[in-house]
Write a protein that holds these residues in place. Structure first.
Motif, PDB file in Angstrom:
ATOM      1  N   ARG A   1      49.633   7.564  -6.445  1.00  0.00           N
ATOM      2  CA  ARG A   1      50.959   7.619  -5.831  1.00  0.00           C
ATOM      3  C   ARG A   1      51.867   6.575  -6.468  1.00  0.00           C
ATOM      4  NH1 ARG A   1      52.729   7.148   0.427  1.00  0.00           N
ATOM      5  NH2 ARG A   1      53.276   4.999   0.128  1.00  0.00           N
ATOM      6  N   PRO A   2      53.058   6.972  -6.930  1.00  0.00           N
ATOM      7  CA  PRO A   2      53.958   5.976  -7.528  1.00  0.00           C
ATOM      8  C   PRO A   2      54.505   5.032  -6.463  1.00  0.00           C
ATOM      9  CG  PRO A   2      55.086   8.071  -7.291  1.00  0.00           C
ATOM     10  CD  PRO A   2      53.651   8.303  -6.889  1.00  0.00           C
ATOM     11  N   ALA A   3      54.761   3.798  -6.849  1.00  0.00           N
ATOM     12  CA  ALA A   3      55.313   2.816  -5.917  1.00  0.00           C
ATOM     13  C   ALA A   3      56.832   2.945  -5.809  1.00  0.00           C
ATOM     14  CB  ALA A   3      54.947   1.413  -6.370  1.00  0.00           C
ATOM     15  N   HIS A   4      57.456   3.498  -6.854  1.00  0.00           N
ATOM     16  CA  HIS A   4      58.915   3.616  -6.908  1.00  0.00           C
ATOM     17  C   HIS A   4      59.310   4.991  -7.425  1.00  0.00           C
ATOM     18  CE1 HIS A   4      58.126  -0.720  -7.333  1.00  0.00           C
ATOM     19  NE2 HIS A   4      59.213  -0.857  -6.611  1.00  0.00           N
ATOM     20  N   LEU A   5      60.485   5.448  -7.013  1.00  0.00           N
ATOM     21  CA  LEU A   5      61.091   6.650  -7.578  1.00  0.00           C
ATOM     22  C   LEU A   5      62.462   6.263  -8.104  1.00  0.00           C
ATOM     23  CD1 LEU A   5      60.398   9.425  -4.892  1.00  0.00           C
ATOM     24  CD2 LEU A   5      59.061   8.886  -6.923  1.00  0.00           C
ATOM     25  N   ASN A   6      62.843   6.848  -9.226  1.00  0.00           N
ATOM     26  CA  ASN A   6      64.201   6.603  -9.700  1.00  0.00           C
ATOM     27  C   ASN A   6      65.145   7.596  -9.011  1.00  0.00           C
ATOM     28  OD1 ASN A   6      64.248   9.054 -11.187  1.00  0.00           O
ATOM     29  ND2 ASN A   6      63.443   8.056 -13.004  1.00  0.00           N
ATOM     30  N   GLN A   7      66.406   7.492  -9.302  1.00  0.00           N
ATOM     31  CA  GLN A   7      67.422   8.320  -8.654  1.00  0.00           C
ATOM     32  C   GLN A   7      67.170   9.803  -8.862  1.00  0.00           C
ATOM     33  OE1 GLN A   7      71.622   7.147  -8.877  1.00  0.00           O
ATOM     34  NE2 GLN A   7      71.979   9.090  -9.906  1.00  0.00           N
TER      35      GLN A   7
ATOM     36  N   ARG B   1      76.745   8.154  -4.337  1.00  0.00           N
ATOM     37  CA  ARG B   1      77.778   8.039  -3.318  1.00  0.00           C
ATOM     38  C   ARG B   1      77.232   7.323  -2.082  1.00  0.00           C
ATOM     39  NH1 ARG B   1      78.740  11.934   0.335  1.00  0.00           N
ATOM     40  NH2 ARG B   1      77.946  13.526  -1.060  1.00  0.00           N
ATOM     41  N   TRP B   2      76.021   7.671  -1.674  1.00  0.00           N
ATOM     42  CA  TRP B   2      75.406   6.996  -0.520  1.00  0.00           C
ATOM     43  C   TRP B   2      75.283   5.497  -0.763  1.00  0.00           C
ATOM     44  CZ3 TRP B   2      70.717  10.522   1.162  1.00  0.00           C
ATOM     45  CH2 TRP B   2      71.213  11.699   1.717  1.00  0.00           C
ATOM     46  N   ARG B   3      74.866   5.110  -1.985  1.00  0.00           N
ATOM     47  CA  ARG B   3      74.758   3.675  -2.285  1.00  0.00           C
ATOM     48  C   ARG B   3      76.122   3.010  -2.179  1.00  0.00           C
ATOM     49  NH1 ARG B   3      71.513   5.457  -6.548  1.00  0.00           N
ATOM     50  NH2 ARG B   3      73.113   4.891  -8.056  1.00  0.00           N
ATOM     51  N   TRP B   4      77.133   3.653  -2.715  1.00  0.00           N
ATOM     52  CA  TRP B   4      78.482   3.112  -2.692  1.00  0.00           C
ATOM     53  C   TRP B   4      78.986   2.962  -1.259  1.00  0.00           C
ATOM     54  CZ3 TRP B   4      83.469   4.886  -1.397  1.00  0.00           C
ATOM     55  CH2 TRP B   4      84.515   4.109  -1.897  1.00  0.00           C
ATOM     56  N   LEU B   5      78.612   3.905  -0.378  1.00  0.00           N
ATOM     57  CA  LEU B   5      79.035   3.878   1.022  1.00  0.00           C
ATOM     58  C   LEU B   5      78.128   3.028   1.905  1.00  0.00           C
ATOM     59  CD1 LEU B   5      79.903   7.676   1.459  1.00  0.00           C
ATOM     60  CD2 LEU B   5      81.519   5.760   1.342  1.00  0.00           C
ATOM     61  N   GLY B   6      77.028   2.520   1.334  1.00  0.00           N
ATOM     62  CA  GLY B   6      76.086   1.733   2.117  1.00  0.00           C
ATOM     63  C   GLY B   6      75.194   2.586   3.001  1.00  0.00           C
ATOM     64  N   GLN B   7      74.996   3.841   2.607  1.00  0.00           N
ATOM     65  CA  GLN B   7      74.145   4.765   3.353  1.00  0.00           C
ATOM     66  C   GLN B   7      72.861   5.013   2.572  1.00  0.00           C
ATOM     67  OE1 GLN B   7      76.717   8.180   3.622  1.00  0.00           O
ATOM     68  NE2 GLN B   7      77.970   7.278   5.232  1.00  0.00           N
ATOM     69  N   GLY B   8      71.969   5.795   3.157  1.00  0.00           N
ATOM     70  CA  GLY B   8      70.737   6.157   2.455  1.00  0.00           C
ATOM     71  C   GLY B   8      69.692   5.066   2.523  1.00  0.00           C
ATOM     72  N   PRO B   9      68.598   5.274   1.813  1.00  0.00           N
ATOM     73  CA  PRO B   9      67.498   4.311   1.853  1.00  0.00           C
ATOM     74  C   PRO B   9      67.824   3.047   1.061  1.00  0.00           C
ATOM     75  CG  PRO B   9      66.999   6.051   0.293  1.00  0.00           C
ATOM     76  CD  PRO B   9      68.281   6.438   0.980  1.00  0.00           C
TER      77      PRO B   9
ATOM     78  N   GLY C   1      69.817  -2.769 -15.124  1.00  0.00           N
ATOM     79  CA  GLY C   1      70.738  -1.656 -14.929  1.00  0.00           C
ATOM     80  C   GLY C   1      70.097  -0.464 -14.251  1.00  0.00           C
ATOM     81  N   ARG C   2      68.830  -0.591 -13.872  1.00  0.00           N
ATOM     82  CA  ARG C   2      68.099   0.530 -13.273  1.00  0.00           C
ATOM     83  C   ARG C   2      68.113   0.460 -11.761  1.00  0.00           C
ATOM     84  NH1 ARG C   2      62.375   2.439 -14.734  1.00  0.00           N
ATOM     85  NH2 ARG C   2      62.036   1.203 -12.888  1.00  0.00           N
ATOM     86  N   ILE C   3      68.254   1.621 -11.142  1.00  0.00           N
ATOM     87  CA  ILE C   3      68.142   1.745  -9.687  1.00  0.00           C
ATOM     88  C   ILE C   3      66.819   2.429  -9.396  1.00  0.00           C
ATOM     89  CG2 ILE C   3      69.088   2.847  -7.619  1.00  0.00           C
ATOM     90  CD1 ILE C   3      70.928   0.688  -8.686  1.00  0.00           C
ATOM     91  N   VAL C   4      66.019   1.826  -8.516  1.00  0.00           N
ATOM     92  CA  VAL C   4      64.778   2.457  -8.083  1.00  0.00           C
ATOM     93  C   VAL C   4      64.673   2.318  -6.570  1.00  0.00           C
ATOM     94  CG1 VAL C   4      63.507   2.148 -10.245  1.00  0.00           C
ATOM     95  CG2 VAL C   4      63.378   0.384  -8.494  1.00  0.00           C
ATOM     96  N   TYR C   5      63.929   3.238  -5.997  1.00  0.00           N
ATOM     97  CA  TYR C   5      63.698   3.267  -4.556  1.00  0.00           C
ATOM     98  C   TYR C   5      62.209   3.091  -4.319  1.00  0.00           C
ATOM     99  CZ  TYR C   5      68.332   5.431  -4.383  1.00  0.00           C
ATOM    100  OH  TYR C   5      69.668   5.689  -4.503  1.00  0.00           O
ATOM    101  N   ARG C   6      61.849   2.143  -3.453  1.00  0.00           N
ATOM    102  CA  ARG C   6      60.440   1.960  -3.113  1.00  0.00           C
ATOM    103  C   ARG C   6      60.001   3.123  -2.232  1.00  0.00           C
ATOM    104  NH1 ARG C   6      59.889  -3.928  -0.638  1.00  0.00           N
ATOM    105  NH2 ARG C   6      61.150  -2.827   0.874  1.00  0.00           N
ATOM    106  N   LEU C   7      58.830   3.661  -2.501  1.00  0.00           N
ATOM    107  CA  LEU C   7      58.323   4.792  -1.740  1.00  0.00           C
ATOM    108  C   LEU C   7      58.218   4.453  -0.251  1.00  0.00           C
ATOM    109  CD1 LEU C   7      57.572   7.694  -2.119  1.00  0.00           C
ATOM    110  CD2 LEU C   7      55.224   7.006  -2.552  1.00  0.00           C
ATOM    111  N   ASP C   8      57.831   3.234   0.076  1.00  0.00           N
ATOM    112  CA  ASP C   8      57.761   2.826   1.482  1.00  0.00           C
ATOM    113  C   ASP C   8      59.134   2.917   2.157  1.00  0.00           C
ATOM    114  OD1 ASP C   8      55.037   2.347   1.288  1.00  0.00           O
ATOM    115  OD2 ASP C   8      55.274   0.193   0.975  1.00  0.00           O
ATOM    116  N   ASP C   9      60.199   2.516   1.446  1.00  0.00           N
ATOM    117  CA  ASP C   9      61.553   2.590   2.004  1.00  0.00           C
ATOM    118  C   ASP C   9      62.010   4.037   2.146  1.00  0.00           C
ATOM    119  OD1 ASP C   9      61.823  -0.186   2.221  1.00  0.00           O
ATOM    120  OD2 ASP C   9      62.569  -0.356   0.162  1.00  0.00           O
ATOM    121  N   ILE C  10      61.653   4.877   1.188  1.00  0.00           N
ATOM    122  CA  ILE C  10      62.003   6.304   1.251  1.00  0.00           C
ATOM    123  C   ILE C  10      61.359   6.939   2.478  1.00  0.00           C
ATOM    124  CG2 ILE C  10      61.647   8.545   0.131  1.00  0.00           C
ATOM    125  CD1 ILE C  10      61.756   6.972  -2.571  1.00  0.00           C
TER     126      ILE C  10
END
Length: 69
Positions: free
Chosen positions: A4-10, A26-34, A41-50
């Motif tokens: 299982r990956p620890a992170h997912l990219n956009q 857009r969600w990041r810009w609005l302060g929404q989402g995970p 310069g990379r955006i990643v999302y931790r699987l636990d946060d998702i």
């Protein structure tokens, strides 16, 4: 250990949720989402946060017994 990956990219997260990557931007810009990490310069999302975000979005429909006829 799991595969299982620890992170997912956009793009990976957008595919998981069948969204446009621009929606996540857009969600990041609005302060929404995970929660996300910005690594250089990379955006990643931790699987636990998702998964925590997905659980927080869970809604259950009202019982048919509670709906007036």
């Amino acid at each position: 250990m799991t595969d299982r990956p620890a992170h997912l990219n956009q793009v990976q997260l957008a595919r998981r949720w069948h969204l446009s990557p621009r929606t996540l931007e857009r969600w990041r810009w609005l302060g929404q989402g995970p929660a996300f990490l910005k690594l250089g310069g990379r955006i990643v999302y931790r699987l636990d946060d998702i998964e925590a975000f997905e659980r927080a979005q869970l809604r259950t429909p009202p019982s048919t017994a509670e709906v007036p006829a």
